[in-house]
Enzyme design. Sequence first.
Site, mmCIF file in Angstrom:
data_model
loop_
_atom_site.group_PDB
_atom_site.id
_atom_site.type_symbol
_atom_site.label_atom_id
_atom_site.label_comp_id
_atom_site.label_asym_id
_atom_site.label_seq_id
_atom_site.Cartn_x
_atom_site.Cartn_y
_atom_site.Cartn_z
ATOM 1 N N GLY A 236 74.733 26.487 69.369
ATOM 2 C CA GLY A 236 74.521 27.607 68.460
ATOM 3 C C GLY A 236 75.774 28.190 67.841
ATOM 4 C CD GLU A 273 71.889 22.139 75.141
ATOM 5 O OE1 GLU A 273 71.727 21.123 75.827
ATOM 6 O OE2 GLU A 273 70.957 22.902 74.796
ATOM 7 N N GLY A 275 75.812 21.452 68.379
ATOM 8 C CA GLY A 275 75.549 20.387 67.412
ATOM 9 C C GLY A 275 76.340 20.646 66.148
ATOM 10 N NE ARG A 276 74.289 25.040 61.876
ATOM 11 C CZ ARG A 276 73.323 24.639 61.060
ATOM 12 N NH1 ARG A 276 73.635 24.109 59.902
ATOM 13 N NH2 ARG A 276 72.059 24.786 61.380
ATOM 14 C CB CYS A 345 60.341 16.031 38.755
ATOM 15 S SG CYS A 345 59.302 15.317 40.020
ATOM 16 C CE1 TYR A 374 70.436 20.555 63.633
ATOM 17 C CE2 TYR A 374 72.561 21.605 63.411
ATOM 18 C CZ TYR A 374 71.501 21.215 64.196
ATOM 19 O OH TYR A 374 71.514 21.491 65.524
HETATM 20 C C1 LIG Z 1 68.074 23.538 72.829
HETATM 21 C C2 LIG Z 1 69.093 23.393 71.766
HETATM 22 N N1 LIG Z 1 70.348 23.083 72.117
HETATM 23 C C3 LIG Z 1 71.318 22.915 71.193
HETATM 24 C C4 LIG Z 1 71.037 23.068 69.850
HETATM 25 C C5 LIG Z 1 72.149 22.855 68.870
HETATM 26 O O1 LIG Z 1 72.315 24.004 68.114
HETATM 27 P P1 LIG Z 1 73.552 24.110 67.099
HETATM 28 O O2 LIG Z 1 73.494 22.917 66.239
HETATM 29 O O3 LIG Z 1 73.289 25.381 66.385
HETATM 30 O O4 LIG Z 1 74.785 24.137 67.940
HETATM 31 C C6 LIG Z 1 69.742 23.411 69.440
HETATM 32 C C7 LIG Z 1 69.415 23.580 68.028
HETATM 33 O O5 LIG Z 1 68.316 23.762 67.603
HETATM 34 C C8 LIG Z 1 68.739 23.571 70.432
HETATM 35 O O6 LIG Z 1 67.484 23.883 70.094
#
Ligand SMILES: Cc1ncc(COP(=O)(O)O)c(C=O)c1O
Length: 400
Positions: A236, A273, A275-276, A345, A374
């Site tokens: 997050g 954990e 991601g973004r 379109c 994403y």
């Molecule tokens: C359970 C869980 N972990 C990790 C993430 C990764 O979140 P972010 O990409 O915002 O770090 C998400 C994103 O939806 C998630 O649902």
Amino acid sequence: MSLDIESRRVRETIAGLGHDGDEPICAYIYDLENLRRHAQSMRDALPPRCQLYYAVKANAEPAVLDTLAPLVDGFEVASGGELRWLHQQQATSPLLFGGPGKLDSELALAVALPDCSLHVESLGELERLARIAAGVGKRVSIYLRMNMVVPGIADTRLMMGGKPTPFGMEEDTLPQALACLRQSPWLHLEGFHFHLMSHQLDAGMQLQLVRAYLDIVARWRREHAVEVQVLNAGGGFGVDYADPVRSFNWLRFCDGLRQLLAGRDNDPILRFEPGRYVTAACGYYVMEVLDIKRNHGEWFAIARGGTHHFRTPPAQGHDHPFFVLRGAATPTIEHQHVTVVGQLCTPKDVLARLQPVQALAPGDRVVFPLAGAYAWNISHQQFLMHPPPRMVFLAAEKAA
Ligand SMILES: Cc1ncc(COP(=O)(O)O)c(C=O)c1O
């Protein structure tokens, strides 16, 4: 540590990209060296007794996973598809399998894999998993995903917990979950999992949240006499697309974490954990301008590709930042505001609205940085049957 989106190597690569046969260019560029450095510096900043996993939902391209594999403790997956893909791509990496609505077949696959722990989202899922693990006689590590209200923590734009959502269990259900676990010798409670929000930009607020998680788990250990090894505090960490310098301050967060953890040796290991925040900066989406026109007083640049390749701008509801790599043509417009759209379109195919450009002509390349998370993987790629973008991976150097 700020997100690096000004790579000379990327600019040179884009400028040097030849046409697709006779067709204008449309491509994703991934700077894997930038990714490697960024992940390495995230890892280096973390204090002891902290782990870094990567949430592959942000971007599961094989080259991205290969670059990250030596730098992370494992990967978080959120569907049966991701689980199979990761097992195929990174067979020796530890996996965490979370997300609501897991099928029995997916639970069985996770149980069968050599190193996969599960984030259990509900009592029903816990009972199904207990039956599946008992059926094959395999011990499985699990985490209970908890949905807590944490007083004093401000909401972000994307909340997965702290309110009614499909994610995790509320605290009231914990005694039942623990009772189920006591009767399920094949399930081992390794820890608790929390992911209350994404798009967190405030390192201080995130530290407060982690402190609250640690305190909550310490209380549960006392009240319920449970032992846990790991507290997964989720991902997050946010990216500020309009002003990347104001993105989540990982170094500040890690400094604060070091202070927070000092003297708390009895606490479980902390796991993150994200991601973004890991992959956003390594990706660029490039569109060649096809046409420039004025319509009811506004300028539009129609470029090759669109939101079916790069859905991030409408998904975020923002004007994605971009820069222009000029070609040889005399500018059609100078010192104007322009809306950059794709080839779809639909009036929703807008990547950036009424943004200032110094000069623009057909043949110029419009480059959208922060397109590594994403982006391609959340786009409606089949819509209108346009061809996919070219994928260009700039190799990472080998880690020293
Ligand atoms: C359970 C869980 N972990 C990790 C993430 C990764 O979140 P972010 O990409 O915002 O770090 C998400 C994103 O939806 C998630 O649902």
